[in-house]
Design a protein around this motif. Structure first.
Motif, mmCIF file in Angstrom:
data_model
loop_
_atom_site.group_PDB
_atom_site.id
_atom_site.type_symbol
_atom_site.label_atom_id
_atom_site.label_comp_id
_atom_site.label_asym_id
_atom_site.label_seq_id
_atom_site.Cartn_x
_atom_site.Cartn_y
_atom_site.Cartn_z
ATOM 1 N N THR A 1 19.143 -13.199 -2.154
ATOM 2 C CA THR A 1 17.929 -13.226 -1.338
ATOM 3 C C THR A 1 17.004 -14.349 -1.785
ATOM 4 O O THR A 1 16.429 -15.073 -0.959
ATOM 5 C CB THR A 1 17.198 -11.878 -1.415
ATOM 6 N N ALA B 1 13.297 -4.596 -0.747
ATOM 7 C CA ALA B 1 11.885 -4.913 -0.536
ATOM 8 C C ALA B 1 11.583 -6.402 -0.650
ATOM 9 O O ALA B 1 10.544 -6.864 -0.160
ATOM 10 C CB ALA B 1 11.041 -4.148 -1.555
ATOM 11 N N GLN C 1 -1.272 -5.524 -0.228
ATOM 12 C CA GLN C 1 -2.373 -6.475 -0.097
ATOM 13 C C GLN C 1 -3.393 -6.303 -1.220
ATOM 14 O O GLN C 1 -3.915 -7.291 -1.761
ATOM 15 C CB GLN C 1 -3.058 -6.311 1.269
ATOM 16 N N PRO D 1 12.613 -9.433 0.632
ATOM 17 C CA PRO D 1 12.285 -10.345 1.744
ATOM 18 C C PRO D 1 10.844 -10.178 2.231
ATOM 19 O O PRO D 1 10.128 -11.172 2.426
ATOM 20 C CB PRO D 1 13.304 -9.976 2.825
ATOM 21 N N ALA D 2 10.414 -8.936 2.425
ATOM 22 C CA ALA D 2 9.045 -8.688 2.893
ATOM 23 C C ALA D 2 8.024 -9.088 1.841
ATOM 24 O O ALA D 2 6.939 -9.600 2.176
ATOM 25 C CB ALA D 2 8.879 -7.213 3.263
ATOM 26 N N LEU D 3 8.349 -8.881 0.572
ATOM 27 C CA LEU D 3 7.429 -9.259 -0.500
ATOM 28 C C LEU D 3 7.230 -10.773 -0.534
ATOM 29 O O LEU D 3 6.096 -11.264 -0.657
ATOM 30 C CB LEU D 3 7.961 -8.761 -1.852
ATOM 31 N N VAL E 1 7.547 -12.842 1.903
ATOM 32 C CA VAL E 1 6.735 -13.206 3.073
ATOM 33 C C VAL E 1 5.269 -12.903 2.806
ATOM 34 O O VAL E 1 4.380 -13.734 3.089
ATOM 35 C CB VAL E 1 7.214 -12.450 4.338
ATOM 36 N N ALA E 2 4.971 -11.729 2.247
ATOM 37 C CA ALA E 2 3.585 -11.355 1.973
ATOM 38 C C ALA E 2 2.919 -12.323 0.996
ATOM 39 O O ALA E 2 1.743 -12.692 1.166
ATOM 40 C CB ALA E 2 3.538 -9.929 1.419
#
Length: 246
Positions: free
Chosen positions: A117, A233, A4, A235-237, A239-240
């Motif tokens: 991805t 990492a 963040q 997919p989460a990146l 989304v963030a």
């Protein structure tokens, strides 16, 4: 620094209000292919044949420049010669032959998973490379079937290679994207500098001997140890980044 905080720092630097990631601008050598060891050996052979002292590490540091730019620079600094465009192209042809003689560079572990991805997330995959090695570039569609579209930027398409932002600016222009709509995936400091200067959220990957701190120093927002780590990492990146809307 947390993810963040990293995102907030990027937004402060660029002045963007948020993201709408719809394209990934992706380097070739050291990202898609484990090819830099072959390139550096070919460069050293070319230079030594022409009486120019050098080391392989020099060429890792110059990764991202076009081949003709490297030749002009090294012949000027190493031999005091001003090489013409035609001479540089001819010498690059010799370097290409030395590169091919070493056999096919292997696909980088994790590269296909990263591309898959991105495709699943409906993020366009755009090749942006300083490479002019046609033999390697022609492999991309067969090695990564259906994972790249028509939009590509290579060393043949630009006047100024990395660290000039021209390659990434051209990649954005050709795909109709703005900088906050793109992520960049790079392994070389000069490429990271180019992406950072173009205003893109820049992901560094340490697939060669250049340490993580050098990629951060060049302007990378995040750095991963290898393409497998990035793939895990990613997919989460995505989304963030999607949460922070423009």
């Amino acid at each position: 620094m947390t993810l963040q905080q990293t995102i907030a720092e990027y937004l402060r630097f660029t002045g963007h209000k948020g993201f709408d990631i719809s394209a990934a601008l992706i380097d070739c050598d050291g990202i898609l292919y484990d090819s830099m060891k072959y390139h550096t050996l070919a460069w050293v052979k070319l230079m030594k044949k022409n009486g120019i002292k050098c080391t392989r590490d020099e060429f890792y540091a110059m990764e991202g420049m076009t081949g003709t730019e490297i030749i002009k620079m090294k012949f000027k600094s190493g031999a005091g010669k001003n090489i013409t465009d035609d001479e540089a192209r001819a010498l690059y042809g010799v370097k290409t032959r030395y590169f091919k003689e070493q056999g096919e560079a292997p696909v980088m572990p994790g590269a296909k998973r990263v591309l898959e991805t991105l495709k699943e997330a409906e993020v366009e995959r755009v090749l942006v490379t300083g490479s002019q090695q046609d033999a390697l570039l022609q492999r991309i569609d067969s090695d990564f079937p259906g994972l790249f579209g028509e939009v590509k930027v290579t060393g043949h398409d630009v006047r100024h290679g990395k660290p000039n932002p021209e390659p990434y600016l051209k990649g954005m222009s050709k795909s109709g994207k703005k900088s906050n709509e793109c992520i960049v995936i790079e392994n070389a400091p000069l490429g990271v500098q180019a992406a950072h200067a173009a205003g893109c959220f820049t992901i560094g990957v340490t697939t060669g001997p250049i340490p993580e701190k050098e990629l951060y120093k060049a302007g990378a927002d995040l750095v991963y140890k290898n393409m497998d780590e990035l793939a895990a990492a990613l997919p989460a990146l995505l989304v963030a980044l999607s949460i922070v809307k423009a």
